[in-house]
Write an enzyme that holds these catalytic residues in place. Structure first.
Site, PDB file in Angstrom:
ATOM      1  N   ARG A   1       2.352 -12.088  -0.597  1.00 45.29           N
ATOM      2  CA  ARG A   1       1.041 -12.452  -0.036  1.00 45.29           C
ATOM      3  C   ARG A   1       0.436 -13.664  -0.740  1.00 45.29           C
ATOM      4  NH1 ARG A   1      -1.448  -8.764   4.079  1.00 45.29           N
ATOM      5  NH2 ARG A   1       0.184  -7.243   4.352  1.00 45.29           N
TER       6      ARG A   1
ATOM      7  N   SER B   1      -1.260  -3.479  10.288  1.00 45.47           N
ATOM      8  CA  SER B   1      -0.873  -4.366   9.195  1.00 45.47           C
ATOM      9  C   SER B   1       0.395  -5.133   9.550  1.00 45.47           C
ATOM     10  CB  SER B   1      -0.640  -3.542   7.932  1.00 45.47           C
ATOM     11  OG  SER B   1      -1.821  -2.840   7.619  1.00 45.47           O
ATOM     12  N   ALA B   2       0.363  -6.425   9.235  1.00 44.87           N
ATOM     13  CA  ALA B   2       1.492  -7.322   9.490  1.00 44.87           C
ATOM     14  C   ALA B   2       1.879  -7.383  10.973  1.00 44.87           C
ATOM     15  CB  ALA B   2       2.696  -6.960   8.614  1.00 44.87           C
ATOM     16  N   CYS B   3       0.894  -7.319  11.847  1.00 42.51           N
ATOM     17  CA  CYS B   3       1.139  -7.447  13.281  1.00 42.51           C
ATOM     18  C   CYS B   3       0.397  -8.624  13.901  1.00 42.51           C
ATOM     19  CB  CYS B   3       0.795  -6.153  13.995  1.00 42.51           C
ATOM     20  SG  CYS B   3       1.966  -4.836  13.622  1.00 42.51           S
ATOM     21  N   GLY B   4      -0.097  -9.556  13.079  1.00 41.15           N
ATOM     22  CA  GLY B   4      -0.552 -10.812  13.663  1.00 41.15           C
ATOM     23  C   GLY B   4      -2.041 -11.110  13.635  1.00 41.15           C
TER      24      GLY B   4
ATOM     25  N   TYR C   1      -1.423  -3.559  -7.032  1.00 38.43           N
ATOM     26  CA  TYR C   1      -1.089  -4.320  -5.837  1.00 38.43           C
ATOM     27  C   TYR C   1      -2.168  -4.278  -4.754  1.00 38.43           C
ATOM     28  CZ  TYR C   1       1.225  -6.583  -2.098  1.00 38.43           C
ATOM     29  OH  TYR C   1       1.498  -7.492  -1.117  1.00 38.43           O
TER      30      TYR C   1
ATOM     31  N   HIS D   1     -10.510  -2.493  11.452  1.00 39.79           N
ATOM     32  CA  HIS D   1      -9.405  -3.338  10.953  1.00 39.79           C
ATOM     33  C   HIS D   1      -9.164  -4.452  11.970  1.00 39.79           C
ATOM     34  CE1 HIS D   1      -4.965  -3.323   9.319  1.00 39.79           C
ATOM     35  NE2 HIS D   1      -5.692  -4.262   8.753  1.00 39.79           N
TER      36      HIS D   1
ATOM     37  N   ARG E   1       0.842  -1.190   0.000  1.00 44.97           N
ATOM     38  CA  ARG E   1       0.000   0.000   0.000  1.00 44.97           C
ATOM     39  C   ARG E   1       0.876   1.239   0.000  1.00 44.97           C
ATOM     40  NH1 ARG E   1      -1.891   0.870   4.369  1.00 44.97           N
ATOM     41  NH2 ARG E   1      -1.185  -0.935   5.554  1.00 44.97           N
TER      42      ARG E   1
ATOM     43  N   ASP F   1      -9.183  -9.855   8.927  1.00 44.48           N
ATOM     44  CA  ASP F   1      -8.681  -8.505   8.628  1.00 44.48           C
ATOM     45  C   ASP F   1      -9.705  -7.396   8.876  1.00 44.48           C
ATOM     46  OD1 ASP F   1      -6.294  -7.110   7.613  1.00 44.48           O
ATOM     47  OD2 ASP F   1      -7.527  -6.540   5.910  1.00 44.48           O
TER      48      ASP F   1
ATOM     49  N   ASP G   1       0.409 -19.955  21.324  1.00 41.07           N
ATOM     50  CA  ASP G   1       0.452 -19.703  22.770  1.00 41.07           C
ATOM     51  C   ASP G   1      -0.283 -18.421  23.159  1.00 41.07           C
ATOM     52  OD1 ASP G   1       1.830 -22.010  23.760  1.00 41.07           O
ATOM     53  OD2 ASP G   1       3.595 -21.274  22.669  1.00 41.07           O
TER      54      ASP G   1
ATOM     55  N   LYS H   1      -9.502  -2.542   1.683  1.00 44.76           N
ATOM     56  CA  LYS H   1      -9.261  -1.375   2.522  1.00 44.76           C
ATOM     57  C   LYS H   1     -10.063  -0.163   2.044  1.00 44.76           C
ATOM     58  CE  LYS H   1      -6.967  -3.753   5.242  1.00 44.76           C
ATOM     59  NZ  LYS H   1      -5.625  -4.161   5.386  1.00 44.76           N
TER      60      LYS H   1
HETATM   61  P1  GTP Z   1      -2.167  -7.704   7.403  1.00 46.82           P
HETATM   62  O1  GTP Z   1      -2.652  -8.761   6.478  1.00 46.82           O
HETATM   63  O2  GTP Z   1      -1.126  -6.831   6.804  1.00 46.82           O
HETATM   64  O3  GTP Z   1      -3.271  -6.884   7.992  1.00 46.82           O
HETATM   65  O4  GTP Z   1      -1.339  -8.442   8.579  1.00 46.82           O
HETATM   66  P2  GTP Z   1      -1.800  -9.303   9.852  1.00 46.82           P
HETATM   67  O5  GTP Z   1      -2.113  -8.389  10.986  1.00 46.82           O
HETATM   68  O6  GTP Z   1      -2.842 -10.286   9.464  1.00 46.82           O
HETATM   69  O7  GTP Z   1      -0.439 -10.042  10.258  1.00 46.82           O
HETATM   70  P3  GTP Z   1      -0.026 -11.588  10.128  1.00 46.82           P
HETATM   71  O8  GTP Z   1      -0.861 -12.468  11.005  1.00 46.82           O
HETATM   72  O9  GTP Z   1       0.043 -11.937   8.702  1.00 46.82           O
HETATM   73  O10 GTP Z   1       1.439 -11.549  10.748  1.00 46.82           O
HETATM   74  C1  GTP Z   1       2.447 -10.718  10.236  1.00 46.82           C
HETATM   75  C2  GTP Z   1       3.800 -11.117  10.748  1.00 46.82           C
HETATM   76  O11 GTP Z   1       3.811 -11.141  12.181  1.00 46.82           O
HETATM   77  C3  GTP Z   1       4.220 -12.507  10.286  1.00 46.82           C
HETATM   78  O12 GTP Z   1       5.556 -12.455   9.881  1.00 46.82           O
HETATM   79  C4  GTP Z   1       4.048 -13.358  11.510  1.00 46.82           C
HETATM   80  O13 GTP Z   1       4.957 -14.423  11.515  1.00 46.82           O
HETATM   81  C5  GTP Z   1       4.303 -12.385  12.663  1.00 46.82           C
HETATM   82  N1  GTP Z   1       3.528 -12.759  13.868  1.00 46.82           N
HETATM   83  C6  GTP Z   1       2.194 -13.022  13.925  1.00 46.82           C
HETATM   84  N2  GTP Z   1       1.811 -13.378  15.173  1.00 46.82           N
HETATM   85  C7  GTP Z   1       2.926 -13.316  15.936  1.00 46.82           C
HETATM   86  C8  GTP Z   1       3.196 -13.561  17.316  1.00 46.82           C
HETATM   87  O14 GTP Z   1       2.317 -13.896  18.116  1.00 46.82           O
HETATM   88  N3  GTP Z   1       4.481 -13.385  17.738  1.00 46.82           N
HETATM   89  C9  GTP Z   1       5.472 -12.997  16.883  1.00 46.82           C
HETATM   90  N4  GTP Z   1       6.703 -12.853  17.375  1.00 46.82           N
HETATM   91  N5  GTP Z   1       5.267 -12.780  15.568  1.00 46.82           N
HETATM   92  C10 GTP Z   1       4.019 -12.928  15.102  1.00 46.82           C
HETATM   93  C1  SPV Z   2      -2.850  -4.487   5.273  1.00 43.40           C
HETATM   94  O1  SPV Z   2      -1.877  -3.845   4.863  1.00 43.40           O
HETATM   95  O2  SPV Z   2      -3.416  -4.228   6.362  1.00 43.40           O
HETATM   96  C2  SPV Z   2      -3.360  -5.629   4.485  1.00 43.40           C
HETATM   97  C3  SPV Z   2      -2.821  -5.826   3.141  1.00 43.40           C
HETATM   98  O3  SPV Z   2      -4.237  -6.338   4.933  1.00 43.40           O
HETATM   99  S1  SPV Z   2      -3.533  -4.768   1.975  1.00 43.40           S
HETATM  100  O4  SPV Z   2      -4.689  -5.443   1.382  1.00 43.40           O
HETATM  101  O5  SPV Z   2      -2.532  -4.497   0.961  1.00 43.40           O
HETATM  102  O6  SPV Z   2      -3.996  -3.561   2.616  1.00 43.40           O
HETATM  103 MN    MN Z   3      -4.804  -5.729   7.074  1.00 41.62          MN
END
Ligand code: GTP
Ligand code: SPV
Ligand code: MN
Length: 591
Positions: free
Chosen positions: A375, A247-250, A196, A225, A69, A276, A501, A205
């Site tokens: 992705r 985003s990308a925080c789990g 993308y 979100h 994004r 999401d 966990d 989004k």
């Molecule tokens: P978006 O799709 O971008 O919204 O991301 P998301 O919030 O769904 O994140 P996702 O679950 O795909 O996790 C993103 C990254 O965080 C990955 O590299 C995971 O391995 C890592 N991750 C997820 N959960 C945990 C956790 O509990 N601990 C740690 N250390 N890393 C985690």
């Molecule tokens: C995010 O960035 O929070 C995602 C991926 O879920 S995207 O669809 O590119 O926004």
């Molecule tokens: Mn997201």
């Protein structure tokens, strides 16, 4: 396909502007989709993967300037600046239309214009909303076909009704002319020069968060979100939690977690409703009910493996599109960092160059084959733990709302807010280290209220106020918590094992919702007594580790309070309730 006059007028208007050679209505049939896949393979837009190992799966590579994004080029357009700004980039409505109409002129000359009718939420459900996306990208069509419900049935459900207008063209993929513009007041989205994910799959989004958050404010509901998951206890009772992480925080990982063995043995199960986005309404029973408006997962590939998230990995074993991962030429499958310890030796990286798992850069570090924001687009029904309530028209009732960010220090493993308004405050002060999901520097802490910083379709202060107003309507409120799976030790290693966990923390959260367990009151809220987080079966984590993860460093939090004040100062229209909360926090810390 339709007699909806507004829709036909919309198509005529853009046909004249875009000037395509051909128009194709997406009817949602497997026959049509299969033809499009074949065409996309012929045109080298996607690569067909090994039909035995990954049936119905394809690989796509984006251009190198188009991998995430682009928040800097994403705009909320409105008549008055303050209705969108200051956190959002703002453009005046007329000015933006003029600019975009210029860029879109004749952009589909020599191309086909696809018209995708899509439904966010189950087709025909009274809470679902319909969008029409015009696009020249087959990749978008094929992804939308996984991420949303599409086709003729959507047009039938639409009838003469209203819809969100979406216009997309990948144009020249020119990043200088890339614009992702939203017009909440006109129910319109326009996206150009990207191909993308979140920039172009307009149901996600753009609609389900930015436009929908605006609709929700006006109509009395919320677009968030958030993942939604159900936890089934050994008695067979299921309680639902929605959680907002940036985003990308789990989110995907938590939404599909596999309970640790000691929980599985007892009979605990986890059910995924969404990973999401949550649309949340007040039910007749005065509770909050959440629906996942999507139909698939657009998940982060790196780090997804049979240990961290088997359910996500299994979801990608058929009918999935992979974007920017490694292409293993030996067996025509895919790979990414963190999938397993056997990277392919004969492969193509996400950039399209020959690659193997032994390649190192000048400093001796492994050269990545997959993009960090690569992705998978997988159908939700593939997920082994998809909830039986996935399509439930009214959604699921929420027991808890959880906020969380990626913080190396400061935020404890978990804490509970004192009441709704305090919970709104806790959401509003969220901060998190940036990730590869958006273009820009990674690992910088920034305020990301409710994980919605890039996704609120209007003024952030008004958004906070909407949360406070919603609280007044919810007579049976979920409890609000904050979690942080990402605290690190002095060597930068994560202290908490995370992933499956995390259920240990959710168990405490649900016990708090039942009011079946005590907690310790601190300046920021209630934290667990360390003994109340179950560490049975964990190797490196003891009650002392938990103690450490739960510490609240007064000095750090006083700094944090300053940071919050500064952030609020950048906003406008912040409700007094939240300033009062900030004052209470400071008073508590100074006690
Ligand atoms: P978006 O799709 O971008 O919204 O991301 P998301 O919030 O769904 O994140 P996702 O679950 O795909 O996790 C993103 C990254 O965080 C990955 O590299 C995971 O391995 C890592 N991750 C997820 N959960 C945990 C956790 O509990 N601990 C740690 N250390 N890393 C985690
Ligand atoms: C995010 O960035 O929070 C995602 C991926 O879920 S995207 O669809 O590119 O926004
Ligand atoms: Mn997201």
């Amino acid at each position: 396909m339709t007699t909806n006059k507004k829709l036909l007028a919309f198509i005529e208007e853009y046909k004249a502007l875009l000037n395509p050679d051909k128009i194709v209505w997406i009817d949602g049939s497997e026959v049509q989709l299969e033809e499009l896949r074949k065409q996309a393979v012929d045109e080298k837009i996607i690569i067909k993967l090994n039909e035995d190992l990954l049936p119905g799966c394809y690989l796509h590579r984006t251009t190198q300037n188009d991998v995430a994004r682009v928040e800097g080029r994403t705009f909320i357009c409105s008549k008055n600046k303050e209705d969108s700004a200051p956190i959002n980039n703002w453009m005046e409505t007329t000015e933006a239309f003029t600019l975009l109409n210029g860029l879109f002129k004749d952009v589909m000359k020599g191309r086909t214009m696809y018209i995708i009718p899509y439904s966010m939420g189950a087709v025909g459900s009274k809470f679902s909303k319909i969008g029409i996306e015009i696009t020249d990208s087959i990749y978008v069509v094929l992804n939308m076909a996984i991420m949303t419900r599409i086709g003729k049935s959507v047009l039938d459900a639409l009838g003469d009704g209203d819809f969100v207008k979406g216009v997309h063209s990948y144009a020249d993929l020119d990043e200088e002319k890339r614009y992702i513009c939203h017009f909440p007041e006109e129910n319109t989205i326009m996206s150009i020069n990207s191909n993308y994910g979140g920039n172009v799959l307009l149901g996600k989004k753009c609609f389900a968060l930015r436009i929908a958050s605006y609709l929700g404010k006006n109509e009395g509901w919320m677009a968030e979100h958030m993942l939604i998951l159900g936890i089934e206890n050994p008695k067979g009772e299921v309680k639902y939690i929605a959680a907002a992480f940036p985003s990308a925080c789990g989110k995907t990982n938590l939404a599909m977690l596999i309970p640790p063995e000691i929980y599985r043995e007892k009979g605990y199960k986890v059910w995924c409703v969404g990973d999401d986005i949550a649309w949340i309404r007040v039910g007749e029973d005065g509770r909050l009910w959440a629906v996942n408006p999507e139909n698939g997962f657009f998940g982060v590939a790196p780090g997804t493996n049979l240990k961290s998230n088997p359910n996500a990995l299994l979801s990608t074993k058929k009918n999935t599109i992979f974007t920017n991962v490694v292409h293993n030429l030996d067996n025509n499958t895919v790979w990414w960092e963190g999938m397993d310890k056997n990277p392919p030796m004969n492969a193509i990286d996400w950039k399209g160059n020959p690659w193997n798992g032994e390649m190192k850069d000048a400093d001796g570090r492994a050269i990545k084959g997959a993009h960090p924001n690569s992705r998978f687009t997988a159908p939700a029904i593939n997920c082994p733990c998809i909830s039986s309530e996935f399509e439930a028209p009214n959604g699921v009732p929420l027991s808890a709302i959880v906020f969380g960010g990626r913080r190396a220090k400061t935020a404890p493993l978990v804490y509970q807010s004192k009441d709704w308004n305090n919970g709104v405050f806790v959401g509003s002060i969220m901060a998190s280290e940036t990730t590869a999901a958006a273009v820009g520097q990674v690992g910088v802490v920034r305020r990301d209220p409710m994980a919605m910083r890039p996704f609120v379709g209007y003024n952030m202060g008004d958004y906070f106020n909407h949360w406070i107003e919603m609280g007044k309507k919810v007579t049976n409120k979920p409890k609000i918590f904050n979690v942080n799976w990402f605290r690190t030790d002095d060597n930068g290693n994560f202290i908490w094992p995370g992933f499956g966990d995390n259920l240990r923390v959710l168990e405490w959260i649900l016990a708090r919702c039942d009011e079946s367990i005590d907690a310790k009151e601190t300046a920021i809220g209630f934290v667990p007594f360390a003994k109340d987080i179950n560490v049975n079966g964990l190797e490196d984590v003891t009650t002392e580790t938990i103690e450490d993860l739960l510490t609240i460093d007064k000095e750090m939090w006083l700094k944090e309070a300053e940071g919050i004040e500064e952030f609020y100062g950048e906003l406008t229209r912040v409700p007094t309730e939240l300033y009062n909360q900030l004052k209470t926090l400071k008073d508590n810390l100074n006690k």
